[in-house]
Design a protein around this motif. Structure first.
Motif, short mmCIF file in Angstrom:
data_model
loop_
_atom_site.label_atom_id
_atom_site.label_comp_id
_atom_site.label_asym_id
_atom_site.label_seq_id
_atom_site.Cartn_x
_atom_site.Cartn_y
_atom_site.Cartn_z
N GLN A 79 -4.73 -54.11 -39.84
CA GLN A 79 -5.44 -52.85 -40.05
C GLN A 79 -4.92 -52.14 -41.30
O GLN A 79 -4.34 -51.06 -41.25
CB GLN A 79 -5.27 -51.96 -38.82
N VAL A 80 -5.15 -52.79 -42.45
CA VAL A 80 -4.73 -52.22 -43.74
C VAL A 80 -5.91 -52.28 -44.71
O VAL A 80 -6.81 -53.11 -44.58
CB VAL A 80 -3.52 -52.98 -44.33
N GLU A 81 -5.86 -51.41 -45.68
CA GLU A 81 -6.92 -51.38 -46.69
C GLU A 81 -6.81 -52.55 -47.65
O GLU A 81 -7.81 -53.07 -48.14
CB GLU A 81 -6.85 -50.05 -47.48
N ASN A 82 -5.58 -52.96 -47.95
CA ASN A 82 -5.35 -54.02 -48.91
C ASN A 82 -4.33 -55.02 -48.37
O ASN A 82 -3.16 -54.67 -48.18
CB ASN A 82 -4.83 -53.44 -50.23
N ARG A 83 -4.78 -56.21 -48.10
CA ARG A 83 -3.86 -57.27 -47.67
C ARG A 83 -2.88 -57.56 -48.81
O ARG A 83 -3.29 -57.71 -49.97
CB ARG A 83 -4.64 -58.53 -47.31
N LYS A 131 -4.99 -48.28 -42.02
CA LYS A 131 -6.30 -47.76 -41.63
C LYS A 131 -6.17 -46.79 -40.45
O LYS A 131 -5.26 -46.92 -39.62
CB LYS A 131 -7.22 -48.92 -41.24
N PRO A 132 -7.09 -45.82 -40.37
CA PRO A 132 -7.10 -44.92 -39.22
C PRO A 132 -7.26 -45.70 -37.92
O PRO A 132 -8.00 -46.67 -37.86
CB PRO A 132 -8.32 -44.02 -39.49
N GLY A 133 -6.58 -45.25 -36.89
CA GLY A 133 -6.68 -45.91 -35.60
C GLY A 133 -5.55 -46.91 -35.34
O GLY A 133 -5.34 -47.30 -34.19
N ALA A 134 -4.82 -47.30 -36.37
CA ALA A 134 -3.70 -48.22 -36.18
C ALA A 134 -2.56 -47.48 -35.48
O ALA A 134 -2.32 -46.30 -35.74
CB ALA A 134 -3.24 -48.77 -37.52
N GLU A 198 2.02 -57.37 -39.37
CA GLU A 198 0.63 -57.07 -39.03
C GLU A 198 0.52 -55.64 -38.51
O GLU A 198 1.22 -55.27 -37.56
CB GLU A 198 0.11 -58.04 -37.97
N VAL A 199 -0.36 -54.87 -39.11
CA VAL A 199 -0.65 -53.53 -38.62
C VAL A 199 -1.80 -53.65 -37.62
O VAL A 199 -2.84 -54.25 -37.93
CB VAL A 199 -1.03 -52.58 -39.77
N SER A 200 -1.62 -53.10 -36.42
CA SER A 200 -2.56 -53.35 -35.33
C SER A 200 -2.94 -52.07 -34.61
O SER A 200 -2.25 -51.04 -34.71
CB SER A 200 -1.92 -54.34 -34.35
N ASP A 201 -4.03 -52.15 -33.85
CA ASP A 201 -4.42 -51.05 -32.97
C ASP A 201 -4.18 -51.42 -31.51
O ASP A 201 -4.67 -50.75 -30.59
CB ASP A 201 -5.88 -50.65 -33.20
N ASP A 202 -3.41 -52.49 -31.29
CA ASP A 202 -3.10 -52.96 -29.94
C ASP A 202 -1.70 -52.51 -29.55
O ASP A 202 -0.72 -53.22 -29.76
CB ASP A 202 -3.21 -54.49 -29.88
N GLU A 203 -1.60 -51.33 -28.95
CA GLU A 203 -0.29 -50.81 -28.57
C GLU A 203 0.30 -51.54 -27.38
O GLU A 203 1.46 -51.34 -27.02
CB GLU A 203 -0.39 -49.31 -28.27
N ASN A 204 -0.48 -52.41 -26.75
CA ASN A 204 0.00 -53.19 -25.62
C ASN A 204 0.46 -54.59 -26.01
O ASN A 204 0.75 -55.43 -25.15
CB ASN A 204 -1.10 -53.30 -24.55
#
Length: 228
Positions: A79-83, A131-134, A198-204
């Motif tokens: 979850q990033v703007e630029n890899r 990114k927002p939400g990460a 890795e930036v993620s939105d999976d806090e689990n």
């Protein structure tokens, strides 16, 4: 006379060349981000006694990994703007360096207080653009190991991706080229041989030991094993 004049010209040229070489070396020695490491480890820093590198126990899942610095790549994605992809030299020379004394507490009952030096993870994430939400940052190792930490923990603390300990380059068994310095967290959060973030939105997300019952938070102020 001509021989004497020619000899004098040669001496002047050699002197100019020597001055140029010294000037170039001086510039190289003062490049931002470049740190001179000692040939042997230090055992004290600013009045604080440090543990030895030899105090660590080898407890990785597949044994020490031997990573070639010349072919190494750190990938930052999710979850990033630029890899982003960085070589070892890019990471150690481009980004600001930070030092801090941090104690690693292992669930096996031992600990080690070390002077760590490296780059801040949040500086790397800032360049990639989160990114927002990460809400989670997952660290992957060369040997397949992984673990995660909250994004807020990374952003609010100067969490290091270390390339040196006690002023010497990380040995292979300690995680060369980079080990995560997850201060105030149990040792299973200190990922060695980091190759991907890795930036993620999976806090689990559950890493290697967390998926085997260890608490996901990993804070040293609580038991490491999930009693529930």
């Amino acid at each position: 006379m001509r021989r004497g004049r020619r000899r004098g010209q040669i001496i002047v040229i050699l002197l100019i060349g020597a001055i140029a070489v010294l000037y170039a070396l001086d510039l190289a020695g003062n490049r931002p981000g470049v740190t001179e490491l000692a040939p042997a480890e230090v055992r004290g820093y600013q009045g604080e006694q440090l543990s030895s590198i030899a105090d660590f126990r080898e407890n990785s899942i597949h044994g020490p990994q031997y990573v070639n610095a010349s072919t190494y790549t750190l990938t930052i994605d999710g979850q990033v703007e630029n890899r982003k992809e960085y070589s070892y030299d890019a990471l150690t020379e481009r980004f600001p360096h930070y030092r801090k004394v941090v104690t690693l507490y292992c669930v096996e009952g031992w600990d080690a207080t070390i002077l760590w030096e490296g780059v801040r993870v949040k500086d790397l994430l800032l360049e990639a653009g989160v990114k927002p939400g990460a809400n989670t940052v997952i660290f992957y190792a060369e040997d397949g190991y992984s673990s995660s930490l909250p994004l807020t923990y990374i952003e609010d603390r100067d969490i290091l991706l270390a390339y040196a300990m006690n002023n010497v380059t990380l040995p292979a068994e300690r995680g060369f080229p980079f080990q995560l310095v997850a201060e105030d967290r149990w040792g299973y959060k200190w990922v060695k041989w980091v190759t991907r973030i890795e930036v993620s939105d999976d806090e689990n997300y559950r890493g290697y030991w967390e998926s085997r019952g260890y608490v996901n938070n990993g804070s040293i102020d609580r038991s490491f094993f999930d009693q529930g």
